[in-house]
Design an enzyme around this catalytic site. Structure first.
Site, PDB file in Angstrom:
ATOM      1  N   TYR A  39       7.333   7.173 -15.766  1.00  0.00           N
ATOM      2  CA  TYR A  39       7.778   5.768 -15.799  1.00  0.00           C
ATOM      3  C   TYR A  39       8.433   5.421 -17.142  1.00  0.00           C
ATOM      4  CZ  TYR A  39       4.703   5.124 -11.690  1.00  0.00           C
ATOM      5  OH  TYR A  39       4.074   5.215 -10.474  1.00  0.00           O
ATOM      6  N   HIS A  97       0.875  13.706 -10.335  1.00  0.00           N
ATOM      7  CA  HIS A  97       1.740  12.667  -9.753  1.00  0.00           C
ATOM      8  C   HIS A  97       2.290  13.076  -8.382  1.00  0.00           C
ATOM      9  CE1 HIS A  97       4.610   9.182 -10.974  1.00  0.00           C
ATOM     10  NE2 HIS A  97       4.344   9.147  -9.688  1.00  0.00           N
TER      11      HIS A  97
HETATM   12  N1  LIG Z   1       1.976   7.671  -7.211  1.00  0.00           N
HETATM   13  C1  LIG Z   1       3.208   7.406  -6.895  1.00  0.00           C
HETATM   14  O1  LIG Z   1       4.022   8.306  -6.588  1.00  0.00           O
HETATM   15  C2  LIG Z   1       3.690   5.991  -6.883  1.00  0.00           C
HETATM   16  C3  LIG Z   1       4.883   5.661  -6.244  1.00  0.00           C
HETATM   17  C4  LIG Z   1       5.275   4.319  -6.230  1.00  0.00           C
HETATM   18  C5  LIG Z   1       4.473   3.369  -6.849  1.00  0.00           C
HETATM   19  N2  LIG Z   1       3.327   3.729  -7.488  1.00  0.00           N
HETATM   20  C6  LIG Z   1       2.459   2.727  -8.192  1.00  0.00           C
HETATM   21  O2  LIG Z   1       2.196   1.662  -7.290  1.00  0.00           O
HETATM   22  C7  LIG Z   1       2.599   0.443  -7.906  1.00  0.00           C
HETATM   23  C8  LIG Z   1       2.999  -0.548  -6.831  1.00  0.00           C
HETATM   24  O3  LIG Z   1       4.192  -0.157  -6.188  1.00  0.00           O
HETATM   25  P1  LIG Z   1       5.605  -0.883  -6.456  1.00  0.00           P
HETATM   26  O4  LIG Z   1       5.520  -1.558  -7.776  1.00  0.00           O
HETATM   27  O5  LIG Z   1       6.658   0.125  -6.266  1.00  0.00           O
HETATM   28  O6  LIG Z   1       5.733  -1.880  -5.264  1.00  0.00           O
HETATM   29  P2  LIG Z   1       4.871  -3.090  -4.680  1.00  0.00           P
HETATM   30  O7  LIG Z   1       3.703  -3.397  -5.560  1.00  0.00           O
HETATM   31  O8  LIG Z   1       4.676  -2.811  -3.229  1.00  0.00           O
HETATM   32  O9  LIG Z   1       5.924  -4.262  -4.754  1.00  0.00           O
HETATM   33  C9  LIG Z   1       6.402  -4.760  -5.960  1.00  0.00           C
HETATM   34  C10 LIG Z   1       7.487  -5.756  -5.606  1.00  0.00           C
HETATM   35  O10 LIG Z   1       6.897  -6.850  -4.908  1.00  0.00           O
HETATM   36  C11 LIG Z   1       7.223  -8.059  -5.555  1.00  0.00           C
HETATM   37  N3  LIG Z   1       6.028  -8.889  -5.548  1.00  0.00           N
HETATM   38  C12 LIG Z   1       4.834  -8.618  -6.137  1.00  0.00           C
HETATM   39  N4  LIG Z   1       3.961  -9.614  -5.915  1.00  0.00           N
HETATM   40  C13 LIG Z   1       4.615 -10.538  -5.180  1.00  0.00           C
HETATM   41  C14 LIG Z   1       4.235 -11.797  -4.657  1.00  0.00           C
HETATM   42  N5  LIG Z   1       3.011 -12.278  -4.832  1.00  0.00           N
HETATM   43  N6  LIG Z   1       5.174 -12.495  -3.951  1.00  0.00           N
HETATM   44  C15 LIG Z   1       6.403 -11.997  -3.764  1.00  0.00           C
HETATM   45  N7  LIG Z   1       6.831 -10.809  -4.229  1.00  0.00           N
HETATM   46  C16 LIG Z   1       5.928 -10.085  -4.940  1.00  0.00           C
HETATM   47  C17 LIG Z   1       7.628  -7.705  -6.954  1.00  0.00           C
HETATM   48  O11 LIG Z   1       8.627  -8.603  -7.396  1.00  0.00           O
HETATM   49  P3  LIG Z   1       8.367  -9.642  -8.629  1.00  0.00           P
HETATM   50  O12 LIG Z   1       8.418  -8.824  -9.865  1.00  0.00           O
HETATM   51  O13 LIG Z   1       9.519 -10.570  -8.458  1.00  0.00           O
HETATM   52  O14 LIG Z   1       7.028 -10.300  -8.401  1.00  0.00           O
HETATM   53  C18 LIG Z   1       8.219  -6.305  -6.786  1.00  0.00           C
HETATM   54  O15 LIG Z   1       9.582  -6.414  -6.433  1.00  0.00           O
HETATM   55  C19 LIG Z   1       3.721   0.878  -8.844  1.00  0.00           C
HETATM   56  O16 LIG Z   1       4.040  -0.115  -9.781  1.00  0.00           O
HETATM   57  C20 LIG Z   1       3.152   2.136  -9.408  1.00  0.00           C
HETATM   58  O17 LIG Z   1       2.217   1.844 -10.435  1.00  0.00           O
HETATM   59  C21 LIG Z   1       2.912   5.025  -7.491  1.00  0.00           C
END
Ligand SMILES: NC(=O)c1ccc[n+]([C@@H]2O[C@H](COP(=O)([O-])OP(=O)(O)OC[C@H]3O[C@@H](n4cnc5c(N)ncnc54)[C@H](OP(=O)(O)O)[C@@H]3O)[C@@H](O)[C@H]2O)c1
Length: 267
Positions: A39, A97
């Protein structure tokens, strides 16, 4: 220490954006943070934590070893570099990862290096991410199910991963749901909105509560204080059996994270 049910994701967020997100989240009461070497934000996260004044031992920090660092000669040095950036002497959880593409580095080599890192106190727990049933079976055979604190995988209302979830439950392996919000897509879902209306909640909170009620940890990310606050409040929402049944019907095997050349053969 068990993997906390609720934490902050930081994927895609860098520089001042991630510093602000982490600072705001800590201010609101978040105590678990998920980052990763790839990241490129570990130093920002470390800075935000230090500036927040929240005691290190009040926090649960997770990082993930990138695929370039899975060999025994690179894993521990790369983790030490992560610790330096995070301004700490240990993380609470270190994950592989992604499984080594094409099995280039044998899983046993990486898991043994992780166990050694744990023995050295560099990480409290070890775990995996993006592991399929077959890969989990391999990991269990090498390290034992008790050693694997979690498998962090994509699980959302649109990708419910039921076979993997059933296998993990059977083996006593905890799952962490990433992209629970399908990267924000759930906001517009009419079924989730309808359920939310009956609970005086939001569609996003319903998606988070759905995952939490199945025993998965969640790590939603946000750049906005109001969203961070409302996401945390989802831990207080309880869905009923009817709600859960309606969400079960949303599954459509819609996977968002499947990088070419890296993703395994999914279940
Ligand atoms: N292990 C892996 O391979 C892997 C892969 C992907 C992700 N991850 C981890 O999982 C975490 C979560 O996944 P992600 O960040 O990709 O996606 P997510 O949490 O599913 O979605 C984040 C998105 O949702 C929006 N959002 C969040 N809360 C909201 C709310 N209350 N109302 C409306 N929109 C909202 C955010 O926009 P705003 O900023 O506008 O709120 C952002 O665009 C990552 O940050 C990472 O730490 C791990």
């Amino acid at each position: 220490m068990p993997v906390p049910a609720f934490g902050l994701g930081t994927y895609r967020l860098k520089g001042q954006t991630v510093i602000d997100s982490v600072r705001t989240a800590l201010d609101l009461g978040y105590r678990a943070i998920d980052t990763a070497q790839i990241y490129d934000n570990e130093a920002d996260v470390g800075q935000a934590i230090e500036e927040s004044g929240v005691a290190r031992d009040a926090l649960y920090l997770t990082t993930k070893i990138w695929i370039d660092n899975l060999s025994k000669d690179r894993l521990i040095p790369s983790l030490r570099e992560s610790l330096r950036k995070l301004r700490t002497d240990h993380v609470d959880l270190t994950l592989i990862h992604w499984p080594s593409p094409g099995g280039a580095v044998p899983l046993a080599e990486s898991l043994e290096a992780l166990l050694e890192a744990r023995a050295q106190g560099l990480t409290g727990e070890i775990g995996v991410s993006n592991f399929t049933i077959a890969l989990l079976e391999e990991a269990i055979a090498i390290a034992g199910a008790d050693s694997i604190a979690t498998n962090q995988v994509e699980i959302s209302p649109y990708l419910q991963n039921r076979r993997l979830a059933a296998f993990a439950r059977e083996q006593g392996i905890h799952l962490t749901s990433y992209m629970t919000l399908a990267y924000g897509e759930v906001v517009h879902d009419p079924v989730l909105q309808e359920i939310a209306g009956r609970h005086d909640a939001t569609a996003v909170q319903v998606a988070l509560a759905w995952a939490l009620q199945q025993g998965f940890s969640v790590i939603p990310s946000s750049t906005k204080r109001a969203n961070l606050e409302s996401n945390l409040a989802a831990t207080r929402l309880r869905l009923g059996a009817d709600d859960l049944a309606a969400i079960a019907a949303l599954d459509r095997n819609a996977r968002l994270a499947s990088p070419d050349g890296i993703a395994p053969q999914w279940d």
